[in-house]
Each structure stands twice: as structure tokens, then as C-alpha cells.
Design a protein around this motif. Sequence first.
Motif, PDB file in Angstrom:
ATOM      1  N   LEU A  10      41.573  44.370  44.757  1.00  0.00           N
ATOM      2  CA  LEU A  10      41.067  43.298  45.615  1.00  0.00           C
ATOM      3  C   LEU A  10      40.017  43.842  46.563  1.00  0.00           C
ATOM      4  CD1 LEU A  10      44.101  41.161  46.786  1.00  0.00           C
ATOM      5  CD2 LEU A  10      42.225  40.532  45.294  1.00  0.00           C
ATOM      6  N   ARG A  11      40.339  44.978  47.169  1.00  0.00           N
ATOM      7  CA  ARG A  11      39.411  45.577  48.111  1.00  0.00           C
ATOM      8  C   ARG A  11      38.125  45.981  47.392  1.00  0.00           C
ATOM      9  NH1 ARG A  11      40.284  48.628  52.582  1.00  0.00           N
ATOM     10  NH2 ARG A  11      42.503  48.548  52.196  1.00  0.00           N
ATOM     11  N   GLN A  12      38.273  46.593  46.199  1.00  0.00           N
ATOM     12  CA  GLN A  12      37.084  47.035  45.471  1.00  0.00           C
ATOM     13  C   GLN A  12      36.213  45.852  45.090  1.00  0.00           C
ATOM     14  OE1 GLN A  12      38.576  49.296  42.180  1.00  0.00           O
ATOM     15  NE2 GLN A  12      39.095  51.047  43.481  1.00  0.00           N
ATOM     16  N   ALA A  13      36.861  44.748  44.680  1.00  0.00           N
ATOM     17  CA  ALA A  13      36.086  43.574  44.290  1.00  0.00           C
ATOM     18  C   ALA A  13      35.264  43.084  45.469  1.00  0.00           C
ATOM     19  CB  ALA A  13      37.017  42.471  43.799  1.00  0.00           C
ATOM     20  N   SER A  14      35.889  43.026  46.625  1.00  0.00           N
ATOM     21  CA  SER A  14      35.201  42.496  47.788  1.00  0.00           C
ATOM     22  C   SER A  14      34.079  43.428  48.247  1.00  0.00           C
ATOM     23  CB  SER A  14      36.209  42.274  48.919  1.00  0.00           C
ATOM     24  OG  SER A  14      35.535  41.990  50.105  1.00  0.00           O
ATOM     25  N   ILE A  15      34.388  44.718  48.331  1.00  0.00           N
ATOM     26  CA  ILE A  15      33.369  45.695  48.721  1.00  0.00           C
ATOM     27  C   ILE A  15      32.226  45.675  47.711  1.00  0.00           C
ATOM     28  CG2 ILE A  15      32.936  48.181  48.959  1.00  0.00           C
ATOM     29  CD1 ILE A  15      34.607  47.416  51.207  1.00  0.00           C
ATOM     30  N   GLY A  16      32.594  45.546  46.414  1.00  0.00           N
ATOM     31  CA  GLY A  16      31.591  45.555  45.360  1.00  0.00           C
ATOM     32  C   GLY A  16      30.660  44.348  45.417  1.00  0.00           C
ATOM     33  N   LEU A  65      30.359  52.623  45.184  1.00  0.00           N
ATOM     34  CA  LEU A  65      31.744  52.187  45.337  1.00  0.00           C
ATOM     35  C   LEU A  65      32.664  53.383  45.559  1.00  0.00           C
ATOM     36  CD1 LEU A  65      32.761  49.343  45.353  1.00  0.00           C
ATOM     37  CD2 LEU A  65      33.615  49.664  43.059  1.00  0.00           C
ATOM     38  N   PHE A 108      34.921  44.861  36.875  1.00  0.00           N
ATOM     39  CA  PHE A 108      35.914  45.907  36.660  1.00  0.00           C
ATOM     40  C   PHE A 108      36.651  45.733  35.342  1.00  0.00           C
ATOM     41  CE2 PHE A 108      35.048  45.374  41.073  1.00  0.00           C
ATOM     42  CZ  PHE A 108      35.038  46.649  41.603  1.00  0.00           C
ATOM     43  N   ASN A 131      39.926  40.952  38.326  1.00  0.00           N
ATOM     44  CA  ASN A 131      40.515  40.984  39.661  1.00  0.00           C
ATOM     45  C   ASN A 131      40.016  39.861  40.548  1.00  0.00           C
ATOM     46  OD1 ASN A 131      37.950  41.936  39.851  1.00  0.00           O
ATOM     47  ND2 ASN A 131      38.435  43.765  41.042  1.00  0.00           N
ATOM     48  N   PHE A 147      40.001  37.043  43.393  1.00  0.00           N
ATOM     49  CA  PHE A 147      40.705  36.953  44.673  1.00  0.00           C
ATOM     50  C   PHE A 147      41.777  35.871  44.579  1.00  0.00           C
ATOM     51  CE2 PHE A 147      36.271  38.049  46.088  1.00  0.00           C
ATOM     52  CZ  PHE A 147      36.569  39.366  46.372  1.00  0.00           C
TER      53      PHE A 147
END
Lengths: 314, 276
Positions: free
Chosen positions: A201-207, B71, B109, B113, B115
Motif C-alpha cells: 500500500l505504501r509503495q503504491a502511494s509513494i510510487g 522507489l 507492481f 495492490n 488501495f
Amino acid sequence: MTVRNPSSVTRPRSDTERILDQSFLWLTRLLAYAIAAVLLAIAFQVLVQSLPAIQRFGVGFIFSQDWDPVKESYGALPMIYGTLVSALIALLLAVPIGVGIAVFLSENFLPLQVRTVLVFLVELLAAIPSVVYGLWGIFVLIPILRGFGVWLFENFGWFPLFSTQPSGPGMLPAGVILTIMILPIITAISRDSLASLPPELRQASIGLGATRWETIIRVLIPAAFSGIVGAVMLALGRAMGETMAVTMLIGNANTVNVSLLAPGNTIASLLANQFAEASGLQVAALMYAGLILFVLTFIVNIFAELVILKVKKF
Amino acid sequence: MNPQDRPSHSVGSPKAASATPVLETRNLNIYYGSFLAVREVSMSIPNNQVTAFIGPSGCGKSTLLRCFNRLNDLIETFRVEGDLNYHGQNLYAPKVDAVDVRRRIGMVFQKPNPFPKSIYENVVYGARVNGYKGDLDELVERSLTQAALWDEVKDKLKTSGLALSGGQQQRLCIARTIAVQPEVVLMDEPCASLDPISTLKIEELMHELKQQYTIVIVTHNMQQASRVSDVTAFFNVRLTDTGKRSGYLVEHDRTENIFQNPKEESTQEYVSGRFG
Ligand SMILES: Nc1ncnc2c1ncn2[C@@H]1O[C@H](COP(=O)(O)OP(=O)(O)OP(=O)(O)O)[C@@H](O)[C@H]1O
Ligand SMILES: [Mg+2]
């Protein structure tokens, strides 16, 4: 669970296995029912004992400000008010601080070792007995808050919440001590639910070009929301039921006073103070007050479930 | 940035040579702590083409891919040496804002994923954090259409993104990434958890997307690499002097050359499945 389909069993089980299996099932079932039974028994007992007061005062008990054992006239409004207000002060202070600490401890702002120590210290706060909190409140917190109270009264005395001369014990010190006492609950549970979020979740948002703060506020906290609400509700339950520390700090005045600097009382503190010497109708009145506390906590919990259900949509 | 600066062993075909590379690395070493995960990569990623990264597990494909949009900054022990240029600008220069980089270089990814928000909110997330002023409804429709998902979800935009099937979720993640209108889309094994039909949809999607975007995809599927990519880079691992394994770029060429006529024997073995 109880249905066993013989055709799905590839190897015949021995009788001992069957019996063990069955008895384990019954044991766990029994324990689960026992909890419900204990709860009902307590509720029933409190109800029965409070019946004389319920018959005598009816719903008026909730709205009356009298608490006079001599005239046998009882009303619980000041204590209901005090219970709700002291718990509300505690929540207003503890939720932002606690969730803030939880966010801080679940992010990598600090090295892991330092965070582990901090988490342990926060959890240690929960292990301090409430009478110790009470003593600390009397000798440390009240002197500190007195200066602050005087300043509030002198500068903002026109505002109803600060409209009385601070007297030492009162609603404010009680609320502050409750804040400290519920902080570890809010912090520990919120931190756990934040830490258990999938890293994707964090990676998706940061990405997607979100900053760390945007990620925390828009994704992580909403995703951990049901855990955080659960923590807050547990804390609220604790704050409303807390007895010893509050009794020592709230001033035990059975009147409704809007000013936070004035003494007040809570239901739990009233029960603790009066039970020893109570008899007859007074016991019934105290039981009635206890029943109200019971119902208040119940309402809080139902409300929490509703909030979580509403959010769980996603 | 001009094309002449490119290292000589770069992509050979005239078409690729004429295009200005979007991303270019020179002697890039990537470390996790003291562990050299990927060593001395020099390559360029051509504009508006699909570049595939292939190679055995652990050779550092994901590690390199994640450098392209910084990243890896989330990993404390991570560190790079050498140059990684985006339009001639070093991505790891101190004055470069990583958040800004990630807005231009998006990522999809391996595991879908989305939200835990509605489909609509998933798509507009990037736009919201970027302070997009345009019409969000239009953005949602456009992005979902591009990601070949619009028809399947147009009646349930307010329901949770998590309620979709795995393949739909992955297309939602692609829609979410292209809604930010990045220049480059990085995809780390985007079809790894998908069925053949969803995979096909996403491959078709890549063909569409490369008109507008530059795509880098990591894949373990040789057919996929040969179907979707214009350029392929083959990575491998070898033991270093200290006994640690570190990844390196074996060769990098037009996809047809890599698959039919590779320069290195190990590439030949890998693409033909005789890799040991
Ligand atoms: N966060 C990390 N910390 C330390 N080492 C890491 C980390 N992530 C990856 N590595 C190491 O870096 C090397 C390359 O890993 P990477 O995930 O980039 O490989 P990959 O080529 O993507 O493999 P796969 O095909 O299995 O996905 C591996 O040896 C791995 O153990
Ligand atoms: Mg990988």
C-alpha cells in the motif's frame, strides 16, 4: 464445525480421537457461553438490586441533581455529566497524541532499536496501578495544572468552561490523568494496526508521487481506521469506568458545573466512595447509577461497531 | 542530452538509435548495505518503446527497475554509485526531488495492490495528491478506458477496488498509474499473478500504451518478452570474489536479436530454456 461428513474421512479415527475432539469442542463452547452467562448474571443482579430506586425515581433519576442520603433523594445527573465530560476530555487529548505516537512509531523516523524501546515504554504506562496515577496526580499533576488553571481563569474566565477559580482537584486534572491512562491503549492498538498494513500500500502511494505525509494521511490511516476506532472505543470504555485515580483527583462534588476548573464526580468514583457506608435505598440508587454506566458503555460499543461497519465498506 | 552520448554497446537497430533515450545508466552499481546487488550496468531505455528485463531470479531486475523511479529510497540500506540519467539529468543528484521523479515515472507492481478505496478514488488518487485541477470524472473514464477496464466497471465506480478480480485489480492499478500521465511506466512482472486471458489483455494494453508512454517491463515469461517488447535486456548473476552473488547486464539489444541471434552464449541458453 459440528457436521462431520463420514465420506470425507480417509482414515478411520480412533475412538479416543473422536472423544477428545468432541470434548474439546464442548469445552470451548462451554467457555464461550460462560462469558455470556457471567455478563448476563452481573447485569441481572445489578438490575434486581437497583429495582427499588428505579421504582422510586424512574427516569427522573437521570435528570435530577440531588444526591442526598439524609432526605433519601437521589439523582445521577452530575455523575453522568462528569463521567461523559472527563472521558471526553481524555479522548480529545489522547486520540491525537496517541495516533500521532502510533504513526511515529510505525514509520522509520527513528532507528528500530530506539523505536522498540519507546514502544515498550508506552506499553509500560499501562502497567502502572491506577492508585499510583492518583498519587502522582495529587502531588505532581494538580500543582502543575493549578498554575495553568489560574492563568486560564484570569484570561479566559468569561468563557464558561473556565469560569471558576481553580480549586485543585477538579474535572481538568481528572481528564488529564485519564488521558495519560488511556494513551497506551490507543497507541499500542493503533500502532499494531498501522504496522500490519501490507507494505504494498505504501509503495503504491509513494510510487504515484505522494509524499510520506500524504501516504500516511490518505492511505495508511484510512486503511487502519477500524483498528484505530477499536482502540479509541476500548480507551473510552476504560476512561468511563476508571475509578481510583479519578476519585483522587476529581473533587467528588455531586453538582453539575460547566467549568472544567471546578470539582465534579463520575459514576465510578461515586460508587467507590459511597458503597462502604451505604444501606437500603442508597444501595439501590448506587446500583441504578451502576446500571446507567453499564448502559453507557454498551452504547459506546454499539456505536463503535456501527462506525467500523460503515467504514468497512472498502 | 544527445544521442551521441550513449555507450557504444547500446541498442543497435536504426529505429532505436534514432530515438533519444529517456533513461540511461552508466556504470551503475546498486548496493543494499555492503551487498553489491547489481554491478556496472550501462544501458539506455529508448523512448516510446517497450523494454523487457529478463534473467534468472535474484539477478536484480526489480532492484534496477525500482531505481528508475527512486522507489528504493524507502529501503534504508539502499545506495547507488554511478550515473542514472533521466533526459540527461542525474536522478540521484541531491537537488532532485524524488516525489517529482515518481510523478513522471510510474510503477505497476507484481501483486495487484489497489488501495482499500472505491475504484473511482483509486484512479484519482495520483491526481488528488498532485493537485490536478481538471475534470476528475473525465480522467477516470479516460484512464480506465486506456486500461481496458472501463466497460467492466463503469456501473460500479463507487464500489471497492478490492472487490474486483485479480486481473481487473491489476488493470485498475495500471489505470491508476497512467492517470498521473507519467512519461515512463515501469512494470514489475505485472502478469505474474494473472490468468492467460487477463495477461493477454494487459499485453494488448502495452501495445496501446507505448504510443504515449515509454514502458519497462520485468518478466519471467520468454513468450511475453518476445511478444510485447521492442528491446530486451538480459541479466544474470555471478559470484563475486567475496563469494556473494551479484547481478549484471549480459546484453541488451533489439528483442529479435536477443531471441534469435544473441551475442552471448548464456543469453542463448536462457532464452531457449536451457539455462542451468
Ligand atoms: N530490500 C532488500 N534488502 C537487501 N537485499 C535485497 C533487498 N531486495 C532485494 N535484495 C537482494 O538483491 C538481489 C536482487 O534482488 P531482486 O529482487 O532485484 O531480484 P529479481 O531479479 O527481481 O528477482 P526475481 O526475478 O525473483 O523477482 C537479491 O540477491 C536479493 O536478495
Ligand atoms: Mg523481482
